[in-house]
Design a protein around this motif. Structure first.
Motif, short mmCIF file in Angstrom:
data_model
loop_
_atom_site.label_atom_id
_atom_site.label_comp_id
_atom_site.label_asym_id
_atom_site.label_seq_id
_atom_site.Cartn_x
_atom_site.Cartn_y
_atom_site.Cartn_z
N GLY A 1 0.82 -1.19 0.00
CA GLY A 1 0.00 0.00 0.00
C GLY A 1 0.86 1.25 0.00
O GLY A 1 1.85 1.32 0.73
N LYS A 2 0.48 2.24 -0.82
CA LYS A 2 1.17 3.53 -0.82
C LYS A 2 0.57 4.42 0.27
O LYS A 2 -0.36 4.04 0.96
CB LYS A 2 1.01 4.19 -2.20
N ASP A 3 1.12 5.62 0.40
CA ASP A 3 0.65 6.53 1.44
C ASP A 3 -0.83 6.86 1.29
O ASP A 3 -1.52 7.10 2.27
CB ASP A 3 1.46 7.84 1.42
N GLU B 1 -2.57 18.86 -7.48
CA GLU B 1 -1.67 17.71 -7.54
C GLU B 1 -2.11 16.73 -8.62
O GLU B 1 -2.05 15.52 -8.48
CB GLU B 1 -1.55 17.02 -6.18
N TYR B 2 -2.58 17.31 -9.75
CA TYR B 2 -2.93 16.57 -10.96
C TYR B 2 -4.13 15.67 -10.79
O TYR B 2 -4.31 14.69 -11.51
CB TYR B 2 -1.70 15.80 -11.49
N ALA C 1 6.65 9.34 -4.83
CA ALA C 1 7.89 9.39 -4.05
C ALA C 1 8.38 10.81 -3.81
O ALA C 1 9.43 11.01 -3.19
CB ALA C 1 8.97 8.57 -4.76
N GLY C 2 7.64 11.81 -4.34
CA GLY C 2 7.97 13.20 -4.05
C GLY C 2 8.59 13.99 -5.18
O GLY C 2 8.90 15.17 -5.02
N PHE C 3 8.75 13.39 -6.38
CA PHE C 3 9.34 14.12 -7.50
C PHE C 3 8.30 15.01 -8.15
O PHE C 3 7.21 14.56 -8.50
CB PHE C 3 9.92 13.13 -8.52
#
Length: 265
Positions: free
Chosen positions: A37-39, A252-253, A76-78
């Motif tokens: 799972g992602k954030d 954020e798109y 990942a923050g990019f």
């Protein structure tokens, strides 16, 4: 190294990269892979991350210096620049379909210019079918890792709106009451379920007439399918009929509601 102004060449280069990355995707697909799972609690697998690494490396070689907004690197923050031309990447669109092994996941790459997609490729490696579009649109069979040949592809186009009622394609995972109400109001007489960005492609090839989506998506989910549909003679609009735009850095798109149409006449 195709120039960005040759939209068909860009689409075919995206197709080559999708095919190449899908070798790794299919290797993982055929194993008992793990899901994490992602954030944001959405699922991710090794296929998403390894395929994206391949795609990013190939894009940097083919289109050096062009910013790339990709799902996993964004998570990942990019944060690349998207105020000019940029490329959208979703290495595995339809991760739930991937996990469920129903074959309805896709690899998506799109070029966005002036807030609109102008070239794109949608590849469904488990289905062995590829769709691409620049100024024209094509589709055809393709096994993961194979070279993409225009001779093996057929030109595709949206169909005229049928007199007996439209066919709507809807999300297998996210069809909601608002979507169903919209379809009924438009006189839809048949509903087809499909996963991932294949929904855009069903409209593009003339298998369906409209794809309404009121649930949340991100730009990398929609850019490639939108490009293919544009090239096939369709369009994507807001429910109010205004242009559906990209480069929405302020959200954020995150996309709002949209309707993907085949021929409107």
């Amino acid at each position: 190294m195709p120039a960005l102004d040759d939209k068909n060449a860009v689409a075919f280069e995206f197709a080559r990269i999708c095919s190449l990355a899908s070798v790794k995707i299919m290797e993982i697909y055929e194993t008992d892979f793990e899901t994490r799972g992602k954030d944001d609690r959405s699922p991710v697998t090794d296929a998403d991350e390894l395929a994206e690494a391949i795609i990013l490396a190939e894009l940097e070689t083919a289109f050096p210096g062009t910013p790339v907004l990709a799902e996993e690197s964004f998570a990942a923050g990019f944060r690349p620049k998207t105020d000019g031309a940029f490329i959208l990447v979703d290495p595995v669109d339809g991760t739930k379909e991937f996990i469920n092994k129903n074959g309805e996941f896709t690899v998506n790459i799109a070029l966005v210019e002036n807030r609109a997609p102008t070239a794109g490729c949608v590849y469904a490696p488990a289905r062995e079918r590829i769709f691409m579009g620049g100024t024209q649109a094509w589709a055809g069979p393709l096994k993961a890792g194979e070279s993409v040949s225009r001779d093996a592809l057929d030109a595709i186009t949206t169909r005229p709106r049928p007199e007996g009622g439209m066919t709507a394609v809807m999300s297998r995972s996210h069809a909601d009451e608002k979507t169903m109400s919209f379809a009924e109001a438009q006189g839809v007489t048949e509903k087809v379920s499909a996963g991932s960005s294949l929904k855009f492609c069903l409209v593009a090839e003339g298998s369906a007439d409209v794809y309404p989506r009121f649930g949340p998506t991100k730009e990398w989910d929609t850019g490639a399918g939108h490009a293919v549909l544009n090239a096939a003679g369709g369009c994507v609009l807001t429910p109010e009929g205004t242009p559906f735009l990209y480069a929405k850095e302020d959200t954020e798109y995150l996309n709002g509601a949209f309707v993907a149409w085949g021929k409107t006449g």
